[in-house]
Design a protein around this motif. Structure first.
Motif, mmCIF file in Angstrom:
data_model
loop_
_atom_site.group_PDB
_atom_site.id
_atom_site.type_symbol
_atom_site.label_atom_id
_atom_site.label_comp_id
_atom_site.label_asym_id
_atom_site.label_seq_id
_atom_site.Cartn_x
_atom_site.Cartn_y
_atom_site.Cartn_z
ATOM 1 N N ALA A 71 0.828 -1.210 0.000
ATOM 2 C CA ALA A 71 0.000 0.000 0.000
ATOM 3 C C ALA A 71 0.862 1.259 0.000
ATOM 4 O O ALA A 71 0.557 2.237 -0.694
ATOM 5 C CB ALA A 71 -0.932 -0.004 1.211
ATOM 6 N N ALA A 72 1.950 1.245 0.769
ATOM 7 C CA ALA A 72 2.826 2.415 0.839
ATOM 8 C C ALA A 72 3.504 2.685 -0.504
ATOM 9 O O ALA A 72 3.611 3.842 -0.939
ATOM 10 C CB ALA A 72 3.876 2.223 1.931
ATOM 11 N N THR A 73 3.943 1.619 -1.180
ATOM 12 C CA THR A 73 4.556 1.793 -2.500
ATOM 13 C C THR A 73 3.530 2.303 -3.504
ATOM 14 O O THR A 73 3.819 3.188 -4.318
ATOM 15 C CB THR A 73 5.173 0.471 -2.988
ATOM 16 N N GLY A 74 2.326 1.755 -3.448
ATOM 17 C CA GLY A 74 1.272 2.204 -4.350
ATOM 18 C C GLY A 74 0.945 3.676 -4.154
ATOM 19 O O GLY A 74 0.732 4.420 -5.122
ATOM 20 N N LYS A 75 0.947 4.113 -2.894
ATOM 21 C CA LYS A 75 0.671 5.522 -2.593
ATOM 22 C C LYS A 75 1.821 6.413 -3.039
ATOM 23 O O LYS A 75 1.596 7.510 -3.573
ATOM 24 C CB LYS A 75 0.420 5.681 -1.090
ATOM 25 N N PHE A 76 3.054 5.966 -2.835
ATOM 26 C CA PHE A 76 4.238 6.742 -3.222
ATOM 27 C C PHE A 76 4.210 7.054 -4.720
ATOM 28 O O PHE A 76 4.493 8.175 -5.151
ATOM 29 C CB PHE A 76 5.502 5.971 -2.861
ATOM 30 N N PHE A 77 3.877 6.039 -5.521
ATOM 31 C CA PHE A 77 3.886 6.201 -6.975
ATOM 32 C C PHE A 77 2.517 6.506 -7.567
ATOM 33 O O PHE A 77 2.406 6.741 -8.773
ATOM 34 C CB PHE A 77 4.440 4.934 -7.631
ATOM 35 N N THR A 206 11.549 8.551 2.318
ATOM 36 C CA THR A 206 10.875 7.410 2.919
ATOM 37 C C THR A 206 9.469 7.232 2.367
ATOM 38 O O THR A 206 8.829 8.186 1.915
ATOM 39 C CB THR A 206 10.799 7.545 4.446
ATOM 40 N N LEU A 207 8.988 6.005 2.437
ATOM 41 C CA LEU A 207 7.607 5.706 2.064
ATOM 42 C C LEU A 207 6.651 6.308 3.087
ATOM 43 O O LEU A 207 7.039 6.574 4.239
ATOM 44 C CB LEU A 207 7.386 4.192 2.005
ATOM 45 N N PRO A 208 5.390 6.523 2.706
ATOM 46 C CA PRO A 208 4.397 7.027 3.661
ATOM 47 C C PRO A 208 4.331 6.150 4.908
ATOM 48 O O PRO A 208 4.329 4.909 4.816
ATOM 49 C CB PRO A 208 3.091 6.955 2.870
ATOM 50 N N GLY A 209 4.324 6.777 6.078
ATOM 51 C CA GLY A 209 4.228 6.055 7.337
ATOM 52 C C GLY A 209 5.554 5.691 7.963
ATOM 53 O O GLY A 209 5.605 5.247 9.114
ATOM 54 N N VAL A 210 6.656 5.866 7.231
ATOM 55 C CA VAL A 210 7.989 5.510 7.729
ATOM 56 C C VAL A 210 8.662 6.745 8.318
ATOM 57 O O VAL A 210 8.675 7.812 7.699
ATOM 58 C CB VAL A 210 8.867 4.931 6.602
ATOM 59 N N THR A 211 9.211 6.623 9.519
ATOM 60 C CA THR A 211 9.991 7.709 10.125
ATOM 61 C C THR A 211 11.405 7.208 10.399
ATOM 62 O O THR A 211 11.624 6.013 10.631
ATOM 63 C CB THR A 211 9.363 8.220 11.430
ATOM 64 N N ILE A 212 12.364 8.139 10.371
ATOM 65 C CA ILE A 212 13.770 7.759 10.524
ATOM 66 C C ILE A 212 14.484 8.701 11.489
ATOM 67 O O ILE A 212 14.055 9.825 11.730
ATOM 68 C CB ILE A 212 14.507 7.768 9.170
ATOM 69 N N SER A 213 15.580 8.199 12.040
ATOM 70 C CA SER A 213 16.477 8.996 12.884
ATOM 71 C C SER A 213 17.850 8.341 12.791
ATOM 72 O O SER A 213 18.049 7.405 12.007
ATOM 73 C CB SER A 213 15.977 9.041 14.331
ATOM 74 N N THR A 214 18.808 8.836 13.580
ATOM 75 C CA THR A 214 20.130 8.216 13.585
ATOM 76 C C THR A 214 20.534 7.849 15.007
ATOM 77 O O THR A 214 20.100 8.476 15.981
ATOM 78 C CB THR A 214 21.205 9.143 12.986
ATOM 79 N N SER A 215 21.367 6.846 15.111
ATOM 80 C CA SER A 215 21.926 6.435 16.391
ATOM 81 C C SER A 215 23.096 7.343 16.740
ATOM 82 O O SER A 215 23.494 8.212 15.957
ATOM 83 C CB SER A 215 22.391 4.986 16.312
ATOM 84 N N LYS A 216 23.691 7.145 17.909
ATOM 85 C CA LYS A 216 24.851 7.949 18.309
ATOM 86 C C LYS A 216 26.039 7.736 17.378
ATOM 87 O O LYS A 216 26.945 8.564 17.307
ATOM 88 C CB LYS A 216 25.246 7.628 19.751
#
Length: 360
Positions: A71-77, A206-216
């Motif tokens: 669903a996320a890929t379909g929404k992205f494109f 990122t795809l819809p619904g995906v969140t990101i951050s970084t480690s130390k």
């Protein structure tokens, strides 16, 4: 209702659900058996990881995770229902399976092919494909032998291995909407995509619904509903803006030479034009070999027969002009064949061990 086309056979999803399809060979039988299980509501599937950074393993992926990913890929494109899809990847692995799931979920027409280096060669008169996934080698061959068909792909995603700088430039000149993927089996295929523009660096979104951050340690941390958990990766990244990142390389491939940290994948991009000029089409990687004085030293490993001393010295000279002094390869090694994962990725550590066993 959608259907799967194999050669001259057209099999509606309804018939696949019942188990009614002609004998098309082992690869197609396994693929259709997976589709049958999906259409009959199977709740969980076992999938094999590629083993690119360790021993391959089998993990359980839920139906819901795969539904969210599709669903996320379909929404992205913004994929339209009943779009033509081409599945030309190994459906025993996550990338191929997810192509089947997308087609089933999007009610598409899926053209299913056994994986080959030239997936477009025998596809004549089919018009435009709405969505296709390939590995770099398939794209490279299609540029040589099927470029007009490649141009008829509306959305093309490319994964499985990094793209060479030369291939990025060639893809960027096509009319299709082409993206490099970022993902793994644990994230149920890709969770981010980078538009291929021909100009480095690739910037992943990122795809819809995906969140990101970084480690130390500046490694990518993924929160994704399709992953079903928070994943801390070994991929060093920078995050220039919300929901975007630039991939720097693997933390476990980082070279520590006299306390100076060197990222081999970054160096590989910097020397790409030199390698393509002198050894076109040859695969290579930068790695750290043991060194008594510095702990590790930078080496260049090339999948090729040995070359002349003059050509080798020319390569060394050009690389020296492109990178910092401490980043210059102290040795160049040639090896006939790299060790690979089942999906064709280079196993760097195993390939380097071959070199060390042979030359050191």
């Amino acid at each position: 209702m959608g259907k799967i086309i194999i050669g001259t056979s057209s099999i509606p999803f309804g018939e696949i659900k019942k188990g009614n399809w002609p004998d098309c060979g082992p690869y197609f039988d396994r693929s259709l058996a997976f589709c049958q299980a999906w259409l009959n509501g199977e709740a969980s599937f076992q999938l094999n990881t590629s083993g690119s950074t360790g021993t391959p393993k089998t993990i359980d992926i839920s139906r819901r995770q795969m539904e969210i990913s599709a669903a996320a890929t379909g929404k992205f494109f913004d994929i339209e229902p009943k779009a033509n899809l081409l599945c030309c990847l190994n459906t025993d692995m996550i990338a191929g399976k997810m192509m089947l799931v997308r087609g089933l979920e999007w009610d598409s027409i899926i053209y299913l092919q056994e994986p080959s280096g030239t997936p477009l060669a025998d596809l004549d008169g089919l018009g435009t494909f709405g969505f296709v996934a390939m590995v770099p080698a398939q794209v490279e061959n299609s540029l040589l032998y099927s470029i007009e068909k490649l141009k008829n792909i509306q959305h093309l995603i490319i994964g499985g291995a990094p793209l060479s700088h030369k291939l990025q430039k060639e893809i960027s000149q096509l009319s299709c909407n082409a993206y490099q993927t970022y993902g793994m089996t644990e994230t149920v295929s890709h969770i981010a995509l980078a538009k291929i523009t021909g100009l480095p660096p690739l910037i992943y979104r990122t795809l819809p619904g995906v969140t990101i951050s970084t480690s130390k340690d500046s490694c990518l941390v993924i929160n994704a509903p399709m992953a079903n958990t928070t994943l801390t990766t070994n991929d060093k990244v920078t995050i220039p803006a919300a929901n975007t990142f630039i991939w720097q390389g693997r933390a476990d491939f980082t070279i520590n030479s006299g306390g100076i940290k060197i990222q081999p994948e970054k160096l590989e991009v910097e020397i790409a034009s030199t390698m393509e000029m002198h050894l076109p089409g040859k695969r290579y990687f930068i790695a750290g070999a043991p060194d008594e004085k510095w702990g590790q030293r930078v080496v260049l490993v090339i999948e090729s027969a040995p070359i002349s001393t003059a050509k080798r010295e020319q390569i060394e000279s050009e690389i020296a002009a492109k990178v910092k002094k401490h980043e210059r390869p102290k040795n160049i090694y040639f090896i006939e064949n790299f060790t690979e994962t089942p999906s064709g990725k280079i196993k760097r550590i195993a390939s380097l061990e071959q070199v060390l066993d042979k030359f050191i």
